[in-house]
Design an enzyme around this catalytic site. Structure first.
Site, PDB file in Angstrom:
ATOM      1  N   ASN A   7      -8.009   0.356   5.325  1.00 35.25           N
ATOM      2  CA  ASN A   7      -7.819  -1.051   5.698  1.00 35.25           C
ATOM      3  C   ASN A   7      -6.908  -1.103   6.937  1.00 35.25           C
ATOM      4  O   ASN A   7      -5.763  -0.653   6.897  1.00 35.25           O
ATOM      5  CB  ASN A   7      -7.198  -1.797   4.515  1.00 35.25           C
ATOM      6  CG  ASN A   7      -6.958  -3.260   4.819  1.00 35.25           C
ATOM      7  OD1 ASN A   7      -6.486  -3.606   5.898  1.00 35.25           O
ATOM      8  ND2 ASN A   7      -7.273  -4.128   3.883  1.00 35.25           N
ATOM      9  N   HIS A  10      -3.170  -4.085   9.174  1.00 35.50           N
ATOM     10  CA  HIS A  10      -1.795  -4.109   9.663  1.00 35.50           C
ATOM     11  C   HIS A  10      -1.622  -3.517  11.061  1.00 35.50           C
ATOM     12  O   HIS A  10      -0.567  -3.667  11.670  1.00 35.50           O
ATOM     13  CB  HIS A  10      -0.848  -3.500   8.628  1.00 35.50           C
ATOM     14  CG  HIS A  10      -0.813  -4.371   7.403  1.00 35.50           C
ATOM     15  ND1 HIS A  10      -0.584  -5.725   7.486  1.00 35.50           N
ATOM     16  CD2 HIS A  10      -1.030  -4.113   6.095  1.00 35.50           C
ATOM     17  CE1 HIS A  10      -0.647  -6.254   6.273  1.00 35.50           C
ATOM     18  NE2 HIS A  10      -0.929  -5.301   5.413  1.00 35.50           N
ATOM     19  N   HIS A  43      -9.815  -7.533   6.582  1.00 30.15           N
ATOM     20  CA  HIS A  43      -9.758  -8.830   5.886  1.00 30.15           C
ATOM     21  C   HIS A  43      -9.623  -9.930   6.939  1.00 30.15           C
ATOM     22  O   HIS A  43      -8.579 -10.041   7.584  1.00 30.15           O
ATOM     23  CB  HIS A  43      -8.553  -8.824   4.939  1.00 30.15           C
ATOM     24  CG  HIS A  43      -8.432 -10.061   4.090  1.00 30.15           C
ATOM     25  ND1 HIS A  43      -7.459 -10.189   3.126  1.00 30.15           N
ATOM     26  CD2 HIS A  43      -9.150 -11.204   4.049  1.00 30.15           C
ATOM     27  CE1 HIS A  43      -7.586 -11.372   2.534  1.00 30.15           C
ATOM     28  NE2 HIS A  43      -8.597 -12.009   3.080  1.00 30.15           N
ATOM     29  N   ARG A  45      -8.855 -13.325   7.416  1.00 32.44           N
ATOM     30  CA  ARG A  45      -8.260 -14.410   6.627  1.00 32.44           C
ATOM     31  C   ARG A  45      -8.530 -15.743   7.285  1.00 32.44           C
ATOM     32  O   ARG A  45      -8.687 -15.825   8.514  1.00 32.44           O
ATOM     33  CB  ARG A  45      -6.748 -14.195   6.486  1.00 32.44           C
ATOM     34  CG  ARG A  45      -6.375 -12.989   5.647  1.00 32.44           C
ATOM     35  CD  ARG A  45      -4.863 -12.924   5.433  1.00 32.44           C
ATOM     36  NE  ARG A  45      -4.435 -13.859   4.432  1.00 32.44           N
ATOM     37  CZ  ARG A  45      -4.077 -13.537   3.193  1.00 32.44           C
ATOM     38  NH1 ARG A  45      -4.055 -12.279   2.808  1.00 32.44           N
ATOM     39  NH2 ARG A  45      -3.723 -14.465   2.333  1.00 32.44           N
ATOM     40  N   ARG A  49      -4.312 -14.482  10.480  1.00 33.14           N
ATOM     41  CA  ARG A  49      -2.947 -13.995  10.753  1.00 33.14           C
ATOM     42  C   ARG A  49      -2.935 -12.572  11.312  1.00 33.14           C
ATOM     43  O   ARG A  49      -2.008 -12.182  11.982  1.00 33.14           O
ATOM     44  CB  ARG A  49      -2.072 -14.078   9.502  1.00 33.14           C
ATOM     45  CG  ARG A  49      -2.442 -13.091   8.423  1.00 33.14           C
ATOM     46  CD  ARG A  49      -1.464 -13.119   7.287  1.00 33.14           C
ATOM     47  NE  ARG A  49      -1.531 -14.367   6.538  1.00 33.14           N
ATOM     48  CZ  ARG A  49      -1.052 -14.510   5.304  1.00 33.14           C
ATOM     49  NH1 ARG A  49      -0.455 -13.496   4.722  1.00 33.14           N
ATOM     50  NH2 ARG A  49      -1.165 -15.638   4.658  1.00 33.14           N
ATOM     51  N   GLU A  70     -13.491  -7.936   3.887  1.00 35.28           N
ATOM     52  CA  GLU A  70     -12.798  -8.677   2.819  1.00 35.28           C
ATOM     53  C   GLU A  70     -12.700 -10.123   3.253  1.00 35.28           C
ATOM     54  O   GLU A  70     -12.312 -10.405   4.395  1.00 35.28           O
ATOM     55  CB  GLU A  70     -11.370  -8.154   2.685  1.00 35.28           C
ATOM     56  CG  GLU A  70     -11.161  -7.153   1.608  1.00 35.28           C
ATOM     57  CD  GLU A  70      -9.694  -6.777   1.559  1.00 35.28           C
ATOM     58  OE1 GLU A  70      -8.821  -7.648   1.666  1.00 35.28           O
ATOM     59  OE2 GLU A  70      -9.432  -5.580   1.420  1.00 35.28           O
ATOM     60  N   THR A 100       0.572 -11.160   0.946  1.00 35.24           N
ATOM     61  CA  THR A 100      -0.637 -10.354   0.804  1.00 35.24           C
ATOM     62  C   THR A 100      -1.373 -10.864  -0.434  1.00 35.24           C
ATOM     63  O   THR A 100      -0.847 -11.714  -1.159  1.00 35.24           O
ATOM     64  CB  THR A 100      -0.297  -8.856   0.678  1.00 35.24           C
ATOM     65  OG1 THR A 100      -1.516  -8.109   0.579  1.00 35.24           O
ATOM     66  CG2 THR A 100       0.559  -8.556  -0.536  1.00 35.24           C
ATOM     67  N   THR A 101      -2.590 -10.349  -0.672  1.00 33.95           N
ATOM     68  CA  THR A 101      -3.362 -10.803  -1.829  1.00 33.95           C
ATOM     69  C   THR A 101      -2.533 -10.599  -3.095  1.00 33.95           C
ATOM     70  O   THR A 101      -2.052  -9.510  -3.349  1.00 33.95           O
ATOM     71  CB  THR A 101      -4.683  -9.985  -1.917  1.00 33.95           C
ATOM     72  OG1 THR A 101      -5.243  -9.890  -0.614  1.00 33.95           O
ATOM     73  CG2 THR A 101      -5.665 -10.654  -2.843  1.00 33.95           C
ATOM     74  N   GLU A 151     -13.845  -4.468  -7.384  1.00 33.53           N
ATOM     75  CA  GLU A 151     -12.705  -3.684  -6.908  1.00 33.53           C
ATOM     76  C   GLU A 151     -11.562  -3.998  -7.860  1.00 33.53           C
ATOM     77  O   GLU A 151     -11.116  -5.147  -7.951  1.00 33.53           O
ATOM     78  CB  GLU A 151     -12.316  -4.056  -5.469  1.00 33.53           C
ATOM     79  CG  GLU A 151     -11.088  -3.277  -5.013  1.00 33.53           C
ATOM     80  CD  GLU A 151     -10.774  -3.414  -3.535  1.00 33.53           C
ATOM     81  OE1 GLU A 151     -11.710  -3.548  -2.719  1.00 33.53           O
ATOM     82  OE2 GLU A 151      -9.581  -3.374  -3.198  1.00 33.53           O
ATOM     83  N   HIS A 191      -5.101  -1.885  -3.632  1.00 29.75           N
ATOM     84  CA  HIS A 191      -3.908  -2.730  -3.484  1.00 29.75           C
ATOM     85  C   HIS A 191      -2.667  -1.989  -3.969  1.00 29.75           C
ATOM     86  O   HIS A 191      -2.574  -1.617  -5.123  1.00 29.75           O
ATOM     87  CB  HIS A 191      -4.015  -4.082  -4.205  1.00 29.75           C
ATOM     88  CG  HIS A 191      -3.200  -5.119  -3.487  1.00 29.75           C
ATOM     89  ND1 HIS A 191      -1.867  -5.289  -3.732  1.00 29.75           N
ATOM     90  CD2 HIS A 191      -3.523  -5.968  -2.484  1.00 29.75           C
ATOM     91  CE1 HIS A 191      -1.406  -6.222  -2.919  1.00 29.75           C
ATOM     92  NE2 HIS A 191      -2.383  -6.648  -2.144  1.00 29.75           N
ATOM     93  N   GLY A 192      -1.772  -1.777  -3.025  1.00 27.09           N
ATOM     94  CA  GLY A 192      -0.491  -1.154  -3.359  1.00 27.09           C
ATOM     95  C   GLY A 192      -0.557   0.354  -3.561  1.00 27.09           C
ATOM     96  O   GLY A 192       0.436   0.963  -3.985  1.00 27.09           O
ATOM     97  N   GLY A 213      -4.459   0.313   2.703  1.00 28.43           N
ATOM     98  CA  GLY A 213      -4.044  -0.146   4.009  1.00 28.43           C
ATOM     99  C   GLY A 213      -2.589   0.107   4.329  1.00 28.43           C
ATOM    100  O   GLY A 213      -2.240   1.000   5.113  1.00 28.43           O
TER     101      GLY A 213
HETATM  102  N1  PXP Z   1      -8.009  -4.283  -1.546  1.00 26.60           N
HETATM  103  C1  PXP Z   1      -7.906  -5.629  -1.390  1.00 26.60           C
HETATM  104  C2  PXP Z   1      -8.906  -6.510  -2.044  1.00 26.60           C
HETATM  105  C3  PXP Z   1      -6.863  -6.183  -0.590  1.00 26.60           C
HETATM  106  O1  PXP Z   1      -6.787  -7.526  -0.450  1.00 26.60           O
HETATM  107  C4  PXP Z   1      -5.965  -5.303   0.047  1.00 26.60           C
HETATM  108  C5  PXP Z   1      -4.896  -5.878   0.926  1.00 26.60           C
HETATM  109  O2  PXP Z   1      -5.477  -6.527   2.009  1.00 26.60           O
HETATM  110  C6  PXP Z   1      -6.129  -3.926  -0.139  1.00 26.60           C
HETATM  111  C7  PXP Z   1      -7.136  -3.444  -0.955  1.00 26.60           C
HETATM  112  C8  PXP Z   1      -5.219  -2.945   0.505  1.00 26.60           C
HETATM  113  O3  PXP Z   1      -3.961  -3.075  -0.039  1.00 26.60           O
HETATM  114  P1  PXP Z   1      -2.749  -2.266   0.574  1.00 26.60           P
HETATM  115  O4  PXP Z   1      -2.562  -2.759   1.963  1.00 26.60           O
HETATM  116  O5  PXP Z   1      -1.607  -2.594  -0.344  1.00 26.60           O
HETATM  117  O6  PXP Z   1      -3.142  -0.814   0.540  1.00 26.60           O
END
Ligand code: PXP
Length: 239
Positions: A7, A10, A43, A45, A49, A70, A100-101, A151, A191-192, A213
């Protein structure tokens, strides 16, 4: 084989901090692929942003692996996706005020609307993935929506404050994988996830792709994107 979707949001966050032209997420995507990324995720948005419309257009032209867009399940985004034709779409909840999400989609609570969105995209040969918590009701609703993928939201696992809570969250994800597979859903997660916590998620049954990401882009700032991605691929294999 488990794949890594990088991702690149950033990279765009750094660019937007100065409303400048650099760093360019398109360059990052090319370098990520050269380093072994199996896919690129961005993503778009509603508030633009980080990733901009221009970015997704250029990514569609340049990404040689696969592009995961996304987006929120809004009319505007569906129309963008239909003309962009990403390799798949991941539908996520979106709030303007969040950093963030924050959680998974409530598929069960908006099934009729999501079904229509899934149908419009999948009828145009764009497979849909729903970003959900590993809860039974959400998995069953995802199946009912006819989305091809889910996911699994790994944020609660990643943010667990101690090893016992973390093990509990991992078990929850494990059960979610078993249930999703039994429902015929294909499984991604994200995520995370970081270099330190990724391996247990990478070994969950049926896991196909991890979307990562922040952790990779953070490490890229210090060691370069090539090394950061190679090290994440190693971490996913427990090496
Ligand atoms: N998956 C989804 C659906 C997300 O919204 C995000 C954050 O944009 C990620 C994965 C990646 O998360 P991270 O940046 O914490 O790795």
């Amino acid at each position: 084989m488990l794949t890594l979707g990088v991702n690149i949001d950033h990279v765009a966050t750094i660019r937007q901090a100065r409303q400048a032209n650099e760093p360019d997420p398109i360059a990052a995507a090319i370098m990520a692929e050269l380093a072994g990324a199996d896919g690129i995720t961005a993503h778009l948005r509603e508030d633009r942003r980080h990733i901009q419309d221009r970015d997704v257009r250029l990514l569609r032209e340049t990404v040689a692996t696969h592009l995961n867009l996304e987006m929120a399940a809004t009319a505007e985004m569906v129309s963008i996706a239909l003309s962009l034709k990403p390799d798949y779409v991941t539908l996520v909840p979106e709030k303007r005020t969040e950093v963030t999400t924050e959680g998974g989609l409530d598929v069960a609570g908006q099934l009729e609307n999501l079904k229509k969105v899934v149908d419009r995209l999948q009828s145009a040969q764009i497979p849909v993935s729903l970003f959900i918590d590993a809860d039974s009701a959400q998995i069953k609703a995802a199946q009912a929506s006819t989305a091809q993928f889910i996911e699994l939201h790994t944020g609660c696992y990643a943010n667990a404050s101690d090893p016992i809570k973390m093990a509990k969250e991992l078990e929850h994800l494990h059960q979610g994988c078993l249930e999703a597979s039994a429902c015929g859903l294909r499984i991604n997660a994200g995520h995370g996830l970081t270099y330190r916590n990724v391996y247990p998620v990478a070994t969950l049954p049926g896991m196909e792709e991890l979307n990562i990401g922040h952790s990779i882009i953070s490490r890229s700032v210090l060691v370069g994107i090539d090394r950061a991605i190679r090290e994440m691929k190693l971490a996913m294999r427990g090496e």
